[in-house]
Design an enzyme around this catalytic site. Structure first.
Site, mmCIF file in Angstrom:
data_model
loop_
_atom_site.group_PDB
_atom_site.id
_atom_site.type_symbol
_atom_site.label_atom_id
_atom_site.label_comp_id
_atom_site.label_asym_id
_atom_site.label_seq_id
_atom_site.Cartn_x
_atom_site.Cartn_y
_atom_site.Cartn_z
ATOM 1 N N ASP A 192 0.834 -1.205 0.000
ATOM 2 C CA ASP A 192 0.000 0.000 0.000
ATOM 3 C C ASP A 192 0.865 1.250 0.000
ATOM 4 O O ASP A 192 0.476 2.298 0.519
ATOM 5 C CB ASP A 192 -0.933 -0.016 1.219
ATOM 6 C CG ASP A 192 -2.057 1.003 1.103
ATOM 7 O OD1 ASP A 192 -2.628 1.380 2.147
ATOM 8 O OD2 ASP A 192 -2.353 1.439 -0.033
ATOM 9 N N LYS B 166 2.714 3.571 -5.660
ATOM 10 C CA LYS B 166 2.224 2.540 -6.594
ATOM 11 C C LYS B 166 3.287 2.108 -7.602
ATOM 12 O O LYS B 166 3.255 0.982 -8.063
ATOM 13 C CB LYS B 166 0.954 3.030 -7.299
ATOM 14 C CG LYS B 166 -0.114 3.551 -6.318
ATOM 15 C CD LYS B 166 -0.335 2.645 -5.115
ATOM 16 C CE LYS B 166 -0.988 3.374 -3.955
ATOM 17 N NZ LYS B 166 -0.953 2.584 -2.683
ATOM 18 N N ASP C 158 -3.243 -2.975 -2.546
ATOM 19 C CA ASP C 158 -4.303 -1.968 -2.553
ATOM 20 C C ASP C 158 -4.186 -1.112 -3.821
ATOM 21 O O ASP C 158 -3.115 -1.025 -4.430
ATOM 22 C CB ASP C 158 -4.201 -1.085 -1.307
ATOM 23 C CG ASP C 158 -5.409 -0.155 -1.154
ATOM 24 O OD1 ASP C 158 -5.269 0.906 -0.532
ATOM 25 O OD2 ASP C 158 -6.491 -0.498 -1.679
ATOM 26 N N ASN C 159 -5.284 -0.476 -4.216
ATOM 27 C CA ASN C 159 -5.282 0.560 -5.253
ATOM 28 C C ASN C 159 -4.880 0.101 -6.642
ATOM 29 O O ASN C 159 -4.298 0.883 -7.421
ATOM 30 C CB ASN C 159 -4.341 1.707 -4.860
ATOM 31 C CG ASN C 159 -4.582 2.211 -3.480
ATOM 32 O OD1 ASN C 159 -3.705 2.138 -2.610
ATOM 33 N ND2 ASN C 159 -5.772 2.730 -3.242
ATOM 34 N N GLU D 297 -11.263 4.329 -0.945
ATOM 35 C CA GLU D 297 -11.707 4.595 0.436
ATOM 36 C C GLU D 297 -12.544 5.861 0.533
ATOM 37 O O GLU D 297 -12.203 6.902 -0.010
ATOM 38 C CB GLU D 297 -10.501 4.691 1.393
ATOM 39 C CG GLU D 297 -9.394 5.600 0.941
ATOM 40 C CD GLU D 297 -8.313 4.875 0.167
ATOM 41 O OE1 GLU D 297 -8.606 3.833 -0.426
ATOM 42 O OE2 GLU D 297 -7.183 5.361 0.131
HETATM 43 O O1 LIG Z 1 -0.514 7.073 -3.001
HETATM 44 C C1 LIG Z 1 -1.088 6.321 -2.208
HETATM 45 N N1 LIG Z 1 -0.449 5.629 -1.284
HETATM 46 C C2 LIG Z 1 0.987 5.803 -1.155
HETATM 47 C C3 LIG Z 1 1.359 5.583 0.285
HETATM 48 C C4 LIG Z 1 2.434 6.146 0.779
HETATM 49 C C5 LIG Z 1 2.843 5.937 2.190
HETATM 50 O O2 LIG Z 1 3.848 4.916 2.232
HETATM 51 C C6 LIG Z 1 5.131 5.509 2.428
HETATM 52 N N2 LIG Z 1 6.005 4.905 1.429
HETATM 53 C C7 LIG Z 1 5.903 5.070 0.096
HETATM 54 N N3 LIG Z 1 6.835 4.321 -0.516
HETATM 55 C C8 LIG Z 1 7.542 3.674 0.454
HETATM 56 C C9 LIG Z 1 8.605 2.781 0.420
HETATM 57 N N4 LIG Z 1 9.072 2.287 1.579
HETATM 58 C C10 LIG Z 1 8.492 2.668 2.754
HETATM 59 N N5 LIG Z 1 7.466 3.539 2.847
HETATM 60 C C11 LIG Z 1 7.006 4.040 1.699
HETATM 61 C C12 LIG Z 1 4.949 7.005 2.304
HETATM 62 O O3 LIG Z 1 5.849 7.705 3.151
HETATM 63 C C13 LIG Z 1 3.507 7.181 2.754
HETATM 64 O O4 LIG Z 1 3.390 7.151 4.167
HETATM 65 C C14 LIG Z 1 -2.567 6.209 -2.240
HETATM 66 C C15 LIG Z 1 -3.272 7.184 -2.938
HETATM 67 C C16 LIG Z 1 -4.652 7.120 -2.972
HETATM 68 N N6 LIG Z 1 -5.343 8.144 -3.701
HETATM 69 O O5 LIG Z 1 -6.595 8.073 -3.828
HETATM 70 O O6 LIG Z 1 -4.686 9.071 -4.241
HETATM 71 C C17 LIG Z 1 -5.367 6.109 -2.332
HETATM 72 C C18 LIG Z 1 -4.655 5.132 -1.634
HETATM 73 O O7 LIG Z 1 -5.306 4.100 -1.005
HETATM 74 C C19 LIG Z 1 -3.260 5.167 -1.587
HETATM 75 O O8 LIG Z 1 -2.619 4.145 -0.940
HETATM 76 MG MG LIG Z 2 -3.950 2.542 -0.499
#
Ligand SMILES: O=C(NC/C=C/[C@H]1O[C@@H](n2cnc3cncnc32)[C@H](O)[C@@H]1O)c1cc([N+](=O)[O-])cc(O)c1O
Ligand SMILES: [Mg+2]
Length: 214
Positions: free
Chosen positions: A141, A144, A169-170, A199
């Site tokens: 999650d 992406k 997810d997603n 969500e």
């Molecule tokens: O972009 C989304 N999720 C990215 C999640 C990002 C989270 O994971 C961490 N991260 C990233 N690469 C990482 C690599 N290693 C560790 N942490 C990391 C980032 O610091 C952030 O806390 C997203 C976007 C939508 N949306 O509608 O736009 C909906 C969703 O359900 C989503 O999950």
């Molecule tokens: Mg997500």
């Protein structure tokens, strides 16, 4: 200076959720996202699917990529049997701080280790740092465009065994097209798509479950 959304989410949990009660933490975050500010937690609809897969797998070793504020971390940790090894990776230190407090509010701090760092750096360290040989369940999650490189990293590091389950997810919104194409065209995975919605919205989204065949 103005607080961040994760900090406001934490405040809402501390104000509205009962300490030691994971269900109330989950409800408080969902309420905050529905009535105050949308946030990118997996949410209640997809969260129920996550719950059912975790329960079905009943894993002994679990990895989550992208802790964010710890919402799905709490959902997963509350279902695990005693002695399960659960690691969640998050590279934004501010999110690590919020997630650890939300997980602690749920009383689940002893069930999961929040590790600060990037998946690309940490996945190859799982064996030496945490004594993990293979993961039974992995929840993706995070960013992406990291899904595909990271599943390849799991294969290269020998962290998957016959029957390991990955849940992403997603896969529709925001989407992970390269990842989907990879697992759906690979003879090494058996896949199932769970249709749902982004969500807290009516936008189409879903989860992809991929079982590693060895
Ligand atoms: O972009 C989304 N999720 C990215 C999640 C990002 C989270 O994971 C961490 N991260 C990233 N690469 C990482 C690599 N290693 C560790 N942490 C990391 C980032 O610091 C952030 O806390 C997203 C976007 C939508 N949306 O509608 O736009 C909906 C969703 O359900 C989503 O999950
Ligand atoms: Mg997500």
């Amino acid at each position: 200076t103005r607080s961040t959304r994760p900090q406001r989410m934490l405040k809402a949990v501390q104000k509205n959720a009962t300490k030691g009660n994971p269900e109330s933490v989950i409800s408080a975050i969902d309420y905050f996202c529905k009535h105050s500010e949308w946030a990118m937690n997996v949410g209640d609809e997809k969260g129920s699917i996550l719950d059912s897969v975790v329960t079905e797998v009943n894993p002994s070793t679990v990895l989550e990529l992208g802790t964010y504020c710890g919402y799905s971390t709490v959902r997963i940790a509350r279902l695990l049997s005693p002695g399960t090894k659960f690691i969640t990776l998050e590279f934004n230190p501010a999110n690590v701080t919020v997630a650890r407090q939300i997980i602690a509010h749920a009383g689940l701090q002893d069930k999961v280790t929040v590790v600060e760092g990037s998946s690309g750096d940490l996945i190859p360290q799982m064996k030496e740092r945490f004594g993990i040989t293979t993961f039974d369940f992995i929840f993706l999650d995070h960013w992406k465009d990291r899904y595909l490189p990271d599943i390849k990293l799991f294969e290269e590091c020998g962290l998957l065994r016959k029957g390991s389950v990955l849940l992403a997810d997603n896969v529709i919104c925001p989407g992970a097209p390269e990842y989907l194409e990879y697992v759906r065209n690979s003879p090494r995975y058996e896949n199932r798509y769970y249709p749902a919605h982004l969500e807290y919205t009516k936008v189409e989204d879903g989860l992809e479950k991929s079982v590693f065949l060895g």
